[in-house]
Motif scaffolding. Structure first.
Motif, short mmCIF file in Angstrom:
data_model
loop_
_atom_site.label_atom_id
_atom_site.label_comp_id
_atom_site.label_asym_id
_atom_site.label_seq_id
_atom_site.Cartn_x
_atom_site.Cartn_y
_atom_site.Cartn_z
N HIS A 52 0.83 -1.21 0.00
CA HIS A 52 0.00 0.00 0.00
C HIS A 52 0.86 1.26 0.00
O HIS A 52 0.57 2.23 -0.72
CB HIS A 52 -0.93 0.00 1.22
N PHE A 67 2.23 1.78 -3.48
CA PHE A 67 1.20 2.25 -4.40
C PHE A 67 0.89 3.73 -4.15
O PHE A 67 0.71 4.51 -5.09
CB PHE A 67 -0.08 1.41 -4.26
N ASN A 93 -3.58 -4.80 -8.76
CA ASN A 93 -4.87 -4.14 -8.66
C ASN A 93 -5.73 -4.65 -7.52
O ASN A 93 -6.53 -3.90 -6.96
CB ASN A 93 -5.60 -4.25 -10.01
N HIS A 139 -4.05 -2.89 -4.49
CA HIS A 139 -4.22 -1.44 -4.62
C HIS A 139 -5.66 -1.03 -4.30
O HIS A 139 -5.89 0.02 -3.67
CB HIS A 139 -3.86 -1.02 -6.05
N VAL A 141 -6.81 5.88 -1.03
CA VAL A 141 -5.42 6.07 -1.46
C VAL A 141 -4.86 7.33 -0.83
O VAL A 141 -5.49 8.40 -0.87
CB VAL A 141 -5.35 6.18 -3.01
#
Length: 503
Positions: A333, A336, A460, A463, A500
């Protein structure tokens, strides 16, 4: 009395042959039992990596062990592997088989995985060329995989919202099958056609369940008239042949659908099936060609199974590892957030900047190591290696599982540590011993597709979601047994959309 002495004498002669005479033409190794070979210690130490390392220390980098009545000369040192299977690769391209089972199952010298000689070269060359034309390793293939990844994430999220949990393996297998089926036959397993996938998956699961017992290896090379009289063996072989017939029927149906609509005057190719039918038509008057209907269904079988089983199993183990190592999820994480910084789909264009993700995928492949015994090859002619004579037709393999668990290269090899693939500068590190797709001319032809799938899937999935177990009791076990060596038991988890963090 004389008959008893004759029987005892025959038994003793058989034991002498089994324990001494038959072994003299092979490199040294552990003493095999009659009929069973070295199966018992392999079963007791399953999946056998530590035992193979022990044998290597005792007998050297090249040694022989026996899977039932079949000898396997195994090469366990990377420089020897490269010398034999790369530098002298032409001598080790032919495939060795377990008795007559392969020929009986296939109906002859058919397919790619288990064929030899001109048939193998012709079929492999055509397959690799066609897969490249269909976009293997290119933008077109990435788009198809990303579409499937998007469907997968949506299905997982919907199930988790509706049920409070999701079952990843159920969806990842269908996703991988859709990718390979799209390439082969031009369609994915959407809601209208997913029953086709579950039909095939059910057959394969039943076959795998029956064939998992390694004791079967002691009998499969026997003539069919013998195995028919052994109920335990006959039941398993009959099921295997039944599943084969069902799979051939499935592929035959798809081929017929294409044959009924194809335009042989056109060079337009939408999928592998179109390309193969056009090639068969072009070579229809060539008596030497290996392109025919039997070959076609066997090639489809190889591509479909190879494209499904290994990649889906690696995905399943990787997801299980994520639930067991939450600190790894946090590192992914963080990478990303730093590199991507938005909730967009991750693509191959991001690959060079996602060093920890690449390390994670490599360590999943190394740790999962889903084929404890690499596929067998044989020497075409006599050769010498490490001071040992390898006679012609000797069954031999590069023992990839030993190389990828070599503690001198991968300290604590049975521990999951993605950081081992990161160098002191934070970049991706490579190892000659890391060979998840084998080596040499028999290297997996679908390697490019598998690498892309694994990267895009894990990128993905992690993420998009925070991935957590429902409670400690639902964390999937990482223990390997004969029941779950290929993939872990199905497990639930919680998938929540993450926010995010832009860095």
């Amino acid at each position: 009395m004389i008959w008893l002495l004759i029987v005892i004498g025959m038994v003793l002669l058989g034991l002498f042959y089994d324990l001494h005479q038959k072994r003299k033409n092979f490199p040294p190794g552990p003493t095999p039992l009659p009929l069973l070979g070295n199966l018992i210690p392999l079963i007791l130490s399953f999946p056998g990596y530590e035992l193979m390392h022990k044998w290597r220390k005792e007998y050297g980098d090249i040694y022989t062990y026996w899977m039932g009545p079949f000898p396997i000369v195994t090469v366990n040192e990377i420089n020897l592997v490269q010398q034999m299977f790369v530098q002298d690769g032409d001598n080790y391209t032919d495939r060795a088989s377990f008795g007559k089972l392969t020929e009986t199952y296939r109906g002859g010298n058919y397919g790619i995985v288990e064929t030899n000689g001109q048939v193998w070269r012709e079929q492999r060359r055509f397959t690799l060329h066609t897969l490249r034309d269909l976009g293997l390793g290119k933008e077109r293939m990435q788009e198809q995989i990303l579409d499937e990844a998007a469907y997968l994430l949506s299905e997982l999220e919907s199930e988790c919202k509706a049920m409070g949990k999701a079952w990843p393996i159920k969806y990842t297998e269908k996703t991988v099958a859709s990718v390979i089926n799209l390439m082969l036959f031009g369609y994915r397993f959407d809601k209208e056609r997913e029953t086709e996938f579950y039909r095939v998956r059910k057959m394969l699961d039943a076959q795998n369940e029956e064939l998992r017992n390694p004791i079967l290896i002691a009998f499969i090379g026997m003539p069919r008239w013998i195995t028919k009289r052994i109920p335990f063996i006959n039941r398993k072989l009959e099921l295997m042949y039944k599943v084969r017939d069902e799979l051939f029927l499935f592929f035959g149906e798809k081929i017929k659908e294409h044959r009924d609509t194809i335009d042989y005057s056109s060079d337009e190719v939408n999928d592998f099936c179109d390309a193969y039918l056009l090639e068969m038509h072009k070579l229809r008057d060539d008596p030497t060609t290996s392109f025919n209907d039997k070959q076609f269904v066997n090639v489809c079988l190889d591509l479909w199974l190879a494209g499904l089983e290994t990649t889906a199993s690696t995905m399943a183990w990787g997801t299980a590892l994520l639930l067991n190592y939450p600190e790894v999820v946090k590192k992914l994480h963080a990478e990303f957030d730093r590199v991507i910084g938005s909730d967009r789909m991750i693509t191959m264009q991001d690959k060079n900047e996602l060093h920890y993700l690449n390390a994670f995928v490599s360590e999943v492949q190394r740790w999962a190591n889903i084929v404890p015994q690499n596929l067998l090859r044989k020497a075409s002619k006599g050769a010498e290696a490490a001071g040992l004579l390898i006679k012609a037709d000797t069954p031999i393999c590069a023992q990839i599982s030993v190389l990828m668990t070599d503690e001198t290269v991968f300290p604590d090899p049975y521990c999951f540590r993605p950081d081992r693939f990161i160098d002191e500068n934070g970049k991706l590190k490579s190892f000659k011993q890391f060979l998840p797709f084998s080596i040499g001319k028999r290297q997996c032809p679908g390697e490019g597709l598998a690498r892309m799938e694994l990267y895009l899937f894990f990128a993905n999935l992690v993420h998009r979601f925070n991935i957590t177990p429902i409670d400690p009791s639902t964390i999937p076990s990482l223990k390997r047994t004969m029941k779950n060596v290929v993939k872990p038991e199905a497990f639930p988890c919680i998938l929540e959309r993450r926010v995010v963090q832009k860095i």
